[in-house]
Design a protein around this motif. Structure first.
Motif, PDB file in Angstrom:
ATOM      1  N   MET A 140       0.829  -1.200   0.000  1.00 12.88           N
ATOM      2  CA  MET A 140       0.000   0.000   0.000  1.00 12.88           C
ATOM      3  C   MET A 140       0.864   1.251   0.000  1.00 12.88           C
ATOM      4  N   SER A 141       1.960   1.217   0.738  1.00 15.43           N
ATOM      5  CA  SER A 141       2.864   2.367   0.783  1.00 15.43           C
ATOM      6  C   SER A 141       3.463   2.649  -0.597  1.00 15.43           C
ATOM      7  N   PHE A 142       3.849   1.591  -1.321  1.00 14.80           N
ATOM      8  CA  PHE A 142       4.408   1.779  -2.663  1.00 14.80           C
ATOM      9  C   PHE A 142       3.340   2.276  -3.641  1.00 14.80           C
ATOM     10  N   ASN A 143       2.124   1.801  -3.485  1.00 14.45           N
ATOM     11  CA  ASN A 143       1.027   2.307  -4.323  1.00 14.45           C
ATOM     12  C   ASN A 143       0.789   3.792  -4.082  1.00 14.45           C
ATOM     13  N   LYS A 144       0.832   4.199  -2.820  1.00 14.94           N
ATOM     14  CA  LYS A 144       0.652   5.617  -2.488  1.00 14.94           C
ATOM     15  C   LYS A 144       1.776   6.465  -3.093  1.00 14.94           C
ATOM     16  N   ALA A 145       2.985   5.924  -3.079  1.00 13.82           N
ATOM     17  CA  ALA A 145       4.106   6.655  -3.662  1.00 13.82           C
ATOM     18  C   ALA A 145       3.932   6.834  -5.162  1.00 13.82           C
ATOM     19  N   LEU A 146       3.475   5.790  -5.827  1.00 14.48           N
ATOM     20  CA  LEU A 146       3.233   5.892  -7.269  1.00 14.48           C
ATOM     21  C   LEU A 146       2.155   6.914  -7.578  1.00 14.48           C
ATOM     22  N   GLN A 147       1.163   7.018  -6.715  1.00 14.61           N
ATOM     23  CA  GLN A 147       0.111   8.022  -6.910  1.00 14.61           C
ATOM     24  C   GLN A 147       0.658   9.446  -6.780  1.00 14.61           C
ATOM     25  N   GLN A 148       1.786   9.596  -6.083  1.00 15.46           N
ATOM     26  CA  GLN A 148       2.403  10.916  -5.929  1.00 15.46           C
ATOM     27  C   GLN A 148       3.414  11.216  -7.033  1.00 15.46           C
ATOM     28  N   GLY A 149       3.499  10.345  -8.010  1.00 14.96           N
ATOM     29  CA  GLY A 149       4.333  10.615  -9.180  1.00 14.96           C
ATOM     30  C   GLY A 149       5.805  10.339  -9.001  1.00 14.96           C
ATOM     31  N   VAL A 150       6.191   9.412  -8.144  1.00 13.91           N
ATOM     32  CA  VAL A 150       7.609   9.103  -7.965  1.00 13.91           C
ATOM     33  C   VAL A 150       8.149   8.403  -9.207  1.00 13.91           C
ATOM     34  N   SER A 151       9.448   8.540  -9.415  1.00 19.89           N
ATOM     35  CA  SER A 151      10.086   7.914 -10.573  1.00 19.89           C
ATOM     36  C   SER A 151      10.630   6.537 -10.250  1.00 19.89           C
ATOM     37  N   SER A 152      10.792   6.236  -8.947  1.00 18.51           N
ATOM     38  CA  SER A 152      11.375   4.970  -8.548  1.00 18.51           C
ATOM     39  C   SER A 152      10.907   4.614  -7.144  1.00 18.51           C
ATOM     40  N   LEU A 153      11.020   3.335  -6.801  1.00 24.55           N
ATOM     41  CA  LEU A 153      10.651   2.842  -5.478  1.00 24.55           C
ATOM     42  C   LEU A 153      11.898   2.301  -4.787  1.00 24.55           C
ATOM     43  N   GLU A 154      12.079   2.702  -3.551  1.00 20.45           N
ATOM     44  CA  GLU A 154      13.244   2.248  -2.782  1.00 20.45           C
ATOM     45  C   GLU A 154      12.782   1.327  -1.670  1.00 20.45           C
ATOM     46  N   ALA A 155      13.507   0.214  -1.450  1.00 20.24           N
ATOM     47  CA  ALA A 155      13.084  -0.768  -0.453  1.00 20.24           C
ATOM     48  C   ALA A 155      14.292  -1.398   0.227  1.00 20.24           C
ATOM     49  N   ASP A 156      14.055  -1.863   1.471  1.00 21.25           N
ATOM     50  CA  ASP A 156      15.064  -2.588   2.247  1.00 21.25           C
ATOM     51  C   ASP A 156      14.757  -4.076   2.158  1.00 21.25           C
ATOM     52  N   VAL A 157      15.739  -4.870   1.731  1.00 21.70           N
ATOM     53  CA  VAL A 157      15.509  -6.280   1.438  1.00 21.70           C
ATOM     54  C   VAL A 157      16.237  -7.165   2.442  1.00 21.70           C
ATOM     55  N   THR A 158      15.508  -8.159   2.955  1.00 23.43           N
ATOM     56  CA  THR A 158      16.061  -9.180   3.843  1.00 23.43           C
ATOM     57  C   THR A 158      15.623 -10.546   3.311  1.00 23.43           C
TER      58      THR A 158
END
Length: 579
Positions: free
Chosen positions: A247-265
């Protein structure tokens, strides 16, 4: 023959002066006030008050600019205490109260000096000043221990606020010229008055030349401004939905971001998933589901166990960004049912939206079964997601030979030669590591620069003027509303503002000293035989009133008006008219 005729003159109550001396020194009655010079002890307390005010001003400015990193501060506190709480609230509350209180005392002290009243700080205020000073010093020491690298925000913020702080400081010091001139132009000049004048002129000269030390990338021609930096959703849009969730990444896309950043484990069974913390305690309900394992490393759980945890309820309960109240009922219901997001889910979302992904990887502990294969597990997840490898940016500085198809970025500021040798074409740096000169050097060598975290419009504007390619932000919804740098000024225009401000200040200071000299020379020309003490005609000048009182008291001491029966009434005294 001199004839003395009794005349009653009652001094009216001076409510404003009573308020000033009463609040500052608890001297509410007229007979408690004095125009005598302040004692050295009270002058020392005034210096302590000024020092406390200056330190609190610095402290308040630091926390105002550190708003960009409040989330990081709270996260550091969480890692130390194990409990999530907004540590900025008590700090901001005490800072606001202390700064307001000390500023009020400073204003009262300056009013005392302006009116010629003796400085006599009440003991309760002395305790308050010491408490504010000790508390602020303790805060500075504590922040230096817990969050020492945040001091860099002050120097960086001056690139945005420097020109305006200069004008404000120049206006304040120019206004203080009234008090300095009032003391310096007196006939009985002392060594202290000369030192005071020298210090004042030195500070004024330093402020006149301060713009030579002010450097801001926003002082540039508009034609040289580069295109707007891209905004990367740092863990999505964590103020609008729980971090690292779908949901957080979807919200970011709605704000027009060019990329998604994430922490991977990587989980115990080799499934890459998104988690910032070492444990699952803060962002899931593991305390309810697995109470005995809430302090274990997140990578020591298998994917089935991780998927069974709720990853949204903590956001509604803790409200880490004070934004839950602004969410719709529908969003709250969605948040209540969120689960931990896998890397494949996030990459598929980015692929569908035609966006890129920036991955931060955390290697599992040595006892983990995938300790040696964590890189391959992540690459396998990238392949399964279907996203183009050119849209995935790789940050770990290990096994880069295996990920040649992905975009390579460095989290360390290396030389251009070293970056080229490693096959790296971009850098991802904290804003304190990326100076304007460094950014220009990297851009000149075709190296793109991404800066993090950038959550405030002023910092985004400064980096925009510096020419960075992109910024990583927790607040894409805020930066979306910044279509242009907050301020942009050509060098010629800035020089004009600078010189004009200095000239206006010089003219005002000279005018103040000339006026005070004329005013004081007029006082010195008064002859006691020319002073008519009248109840009807009163001169407004404080110095004239002082001269009148001295004349009266000198007559009283000589026995001239000793027969006056009404010399000291409760609210004033009677005097004889001198003819």
């Amino acid at each position: 023959m001199v004839k003395h005729q009794p005349l009653q003159q009652v001094y009216e109550k001076q409510l404003c002066l009573s308020f000033l001396t009463g609040i500052y020194g608890c001297r509410w009655k007229r007979y408690q006030r004095s125009h005598d010079d302040s004692s050295k002890w009270e002058c020392a307390w005034f210096i302590i008050l000024c020092s406390t005010f200056s330190l609190l001003l610095f402290w308040a400015y630091f926390w105002l600019e550190a708003h960009n990193d409040y989330n990081q501060f709270n996260w550091l506190l969480y890692n130390r205490s194990g409990e999530w709480k907004d540590g900025t609230v008590p700090i901001l509350a005490t800072t606001a109260v202390g700064f307001s209180y000390i500023t009020f005392l400073m204003i009262l002290a300056l009013c005392h000096i302006s009116l010629g009243q003796q400085l006599n700080l009440y003991w309760i205020h002395k305790v308050g000043v010491l408490a504010a000073l000790i508390t602020t010093v303790s805060g500075v020491v504590s922040i230096d221990d817990v969050w020492g690298d945040e001091w860099d925000i002050i120097l960086i913020s001056l690139q945005s606020t420097g020109p305006f702080l200069h004008i404000g400081a120049l206006a304040a010091v120019t206004a203080l010229g009234w008090l300095v001139a009032e003391h310096v132009v007196r006939a009985e000049r002392t060594k202290f008055h000369m030192i005071l004048l020298l210090v004042y002129l030195s500070v004024l000269l330093a402020l006149y030349m301060a713009p030579l030390a002010i450097s801001s990338p926003c002082i540039m021609d508009k034609n040289s401004l580069k295109s707007r930096p891209d905004v990367i959703g740092r863990r999505g849009a964590p103020m609008l939905a729980p971090e690292n969730t779908l949901m957080s990444f979807n919200k970011a896309l709605q704000q027009g971001v060019s990329s998604l950043e994430a922490d991977v484990t990587v989980s115990l069974d080799g499934v890459p998933f998104l988690m910032r913390d070492r444990t699952l305690k803060r962002t899931t309900d593991i305390a309810k589901v697995f109470p005995d394992r809430q302090h274990e490393d997140a990578s020591l759980f298998n994917w089935t166990e991780i998927r069974s945890l709720n990853a949204g309820q903590w956001f509604l309960e803790n409200d880490p960004f004070w934004t839950v109240g602004s969410l719709t009922g529908r969003d709250r219901n969605r948040i209540r049912n969120l689960t931990v997001c896998s890397l494949v889910e996030m990459l598929r979302l980015a692929a569908r939206a035609n966006r890129s992904a920036l991955l931060y990887l955390r290697r599992p502990p040595p006892e983990h079964p995938h300790y040696k294969t964590w890189i391959m597990d992540t690459l396998w997840a990238v392949q399964r997601s279907g996203i183009s490898q050119k849209r995935v940016t790789w940050t770990p500085d290990t096994d880069r030979g295996r990920v040649r198809g992905l975009q390579q970025t460095s989290l360390e500021k290396l030389s251009v030669e070293e970056l080229r040798h490693r096959g790296i074409s971009s850098l991802t740096l904290r804003y304190s590591q990326a100076s304007n000169k460094d950014i220009q050097d990297f851009l000149a060598n075709n190296m793109s620069v991404t800066v993090y975290p950038v959550n405030e419009p002023w910092l985004y504007s400064v980096l925009w003027c510096s020419g960075v390619s992109s910024v990583s932000s927790d607040t894409p919804q805020v930066l979306r509303k910044v279509p242009y740098p907050i301020w942009l000024m050509s060098p010629d225009k800035y020089c004009l503002v600078w010189i004009t401000s200095d000239l206006v200040s010089i003219a005002i200071v000279i005018g103040i000293f000339i006026f005070q000299k004329w005013r004081m020379s007029g006082m010195q020309n008064y002859n006691p035989e020319q002073i008519m003490l009248s109840a009807v005609a009163r001169r407004p000048s404080r110095d004239v009133n002082i001269m009148k009182e001295k004349l009266i008291f000198s007559e009283v001491s000589n026995g001239v008006t000793s027969t006056d029966e009404h010399l000291y009434p409760e609210n004033g005294y009677d005097i004889g008219q001198y003819k």
